[in-house]
Design an enzyme around this catalytic site. Structure first.
Site, mmCIF file in Angstrom:
data_model
loop_
_atom_site.group_PDB
_atom_site.id
_atom_site.type_symbol
_atom_site.label_atom_id
_atom_site.label_comp_id
_atom_site.label_asym_id
_atom_site.label_seq_id
_atom_site.Cartn_x
_atom_site.Cartn_y
_atom_site.Cartn_z
ATOM 1 N NE ARG A 1 -5.001 -13.985 -2.416
ATOM 2 C CZ ARG A 1 -5.398 -12.769 -2.717
ATOM 3 N NH1 ARG A 1 -4.746 -11.608 -3.254
ATOM 4 N NH2 ARG A 1 -6.678 -12.321 -2.230
ATOM 5 C CB THR B 1 -10.435 -14.754 -7.474
ATOM 6 O OG1 THR B 1 -9.411 -15.226 -6.702
ATOM 7 C CG2 THR B 1 -11.557 -14.394 -6.516
ATOM 8 N N GLY C 1 -5.565 -11.712 -11.241
ATOM 9 C CA GLY C 1 -5.335 -13.035 -11.821
ATOM 10 C C GLY C 1 -6.737 -13.582 -12.781
ATOM 11 C CG ASP D 1 -9.414 -15.059 -2.072
ATOM 12 O OD1 ASP D 1 -10.329 -14.559 -2.976
ATOM 13 O OD2 ASP D 1 -8.267 -14.788 -2.190
ATOM 14 C CG ASP E 1 -7.152 -17.577 -5.184
ATOM 15 O OD1 ASP E 1 -6.929 -18.772 -5.652
ATOM 16 O OD2 ASP E 1 -6.553 -16.572 -5.005
ATOM 17 C CG ASP F 1 -8.095 -9.094 -2.024
ATOM 18 O OD1 ASP F 1 -7.441 -9.226 -3.320
ATOM 19 O OD2 ASP F 1 -7.653 -9.531 -0.879
ATOM 20 N NE ARG G 1 -1.243 -10.582 -9.839
ATOM 21 C CZ ARG G 1 -2.162 -11.016 -9.475
ATOM 22 N NH1 ARG G 1 -2.998 -10.179 -8.823
ATOM 23 N NH2 ARG G 1 -2.561 -12.317 -9.543
#
Length: 319
Positions: A171, A125, A11, A129, A127, A103, A72
């Protein structure tokens, strides 16, 4: 180290262009050649590789998205796909690679290093995360986008005396919801890292109404469930008119904040330094205010830290 390649994968996130710019200019400063790989690992497999110079990254630091595009790639997850990518790397004389992404992108970087191509990962990202870094590129911009939306929605919520449920991205991580919720003064924040009871959320809303509160904002991280369903539950349990807003992909776009531009620039430059030192299979992170390197394998195996102190503070301030 003679020629460095740079790609963005997964993303997109605001600040990726600033990181690309830093990689290219830092490499050129040290006398290295630089190539850009378009469309992530898919472009690496298909040979979408172009030389980059100082002009290639002019006037991009303020732009969202990624000038290298992103995609992707399921094929890269196979041994055959990675061999194709390795063939292109050898064909173009790439001796080191910088991968900007999340990741999944880091797992690809780990595989390439094992195949003999030193690769450094930069966490990009919204996120937030990725373990072993306090912040990922794009997170701060996404949070500010959400806060701006909260402020605008609150105006309408106040005018119509309504409860609004706002669903945000992230996410399986609740960082966007948690930080934006604290900064935006949300009444309730529902995130995957903390258990929630819809009955308790409703009781909190009723307590607010009993003391004269005419509107409420509830922030829902996408990893906890659909905002529409939670909004319907609240309306059924309270009888109050409830509206739901799903912010969606506007959180990924827009001009990056000063924080994200600076973070991306520091990380991009440091990634080149690591390659010059002969390092590979490393990710760049910010810890405190220091830019540091961490082993990708260790980072991917490390549980992501959850800041319960901020979450608890949100509950206290929204009583």
């Amino acid at each position: 180290m003679q020629k460095i390649g740079v790609l963005t994968s997964g993303g997109d996130a605001p600040g990726m262009n600033a990181a690309i710019r830093a990689v290219v200019r830092k490499a050129i400063y040290h006398g290295l050649d630089v190539v850009g790989v378009k469309r992530g690992y898919s472009g690496l497999i298909n040979g979408e590789i172009e030389a980059m110079d100082l002009g290639s990254v002019a006037d991009i630091i303020h732009r969202g998205g990624t000038v290298l595009y992103t995609a992707r790639c399921e094929e890269f997850k196979t041994p055959e796909g990675r061999q194709k990518a390795l063939g292109m790397i050898r064909k173009h004389g790439i001796t080191g690679l910088v991968v900007i992404g999340g990741d999944g992108s880091f797992r690809g970087a780990e595989k390439l290093t094992q195949m003999g191509v030193p690769t450094i990962g930069i966490p990009g990202t919204i996120d937030n995360d990725i373990p072993c870094t306090d912040y990922t590129i794009g997170f701060d911009t996404a949070v500010n986008t959400v806060i701006e939306a909260i402020d605008k929605i609150r105006d309408t919520a106040t005018s119509h005396e309504r409860t609004y449920v706002i669903e945000v991205m992230g996410r399986n991580a609740g960082d966007i919801a948690m930080i934006a919720g604290v900064a935006g003064g949300a009444e309730s924040i529902l995130i995957p890292e903390a258990p929630y009871n819809i009955q308790q959320t409703v009781e909190k809303l009723k307590r607010g109404a009993a003391r004269g509160k005419r509107h409420s904002i509830i922030l829902v991280a996408e990893g906890i469930g659909k905002g529409m369903e939670i909004g319907e539950q609240i309306q059924e349990m309270t009888g109050w008119e409830t509206r739901v807003t799903v912010l969606g992909h506007i959180q990924r776009g827009g001009s990056p904040t000063a924080f994200d531009r600076t973070l991306a620039s520091r990380m991009g430059a440091f990634a080149v330094e690591l390659l010059l030192q002969g390092e590979g299979k490393k990710m760049v992170g910010i810890n405190g205010n220091a830019i540091q390197a961490h082993d990708i394998e260790t980072a991917l195996a490390t549980p992501r830290a959850f800041n319960s102190e901020i979450y608890d503070l949100a509950g206290i301030l929204s009583i």
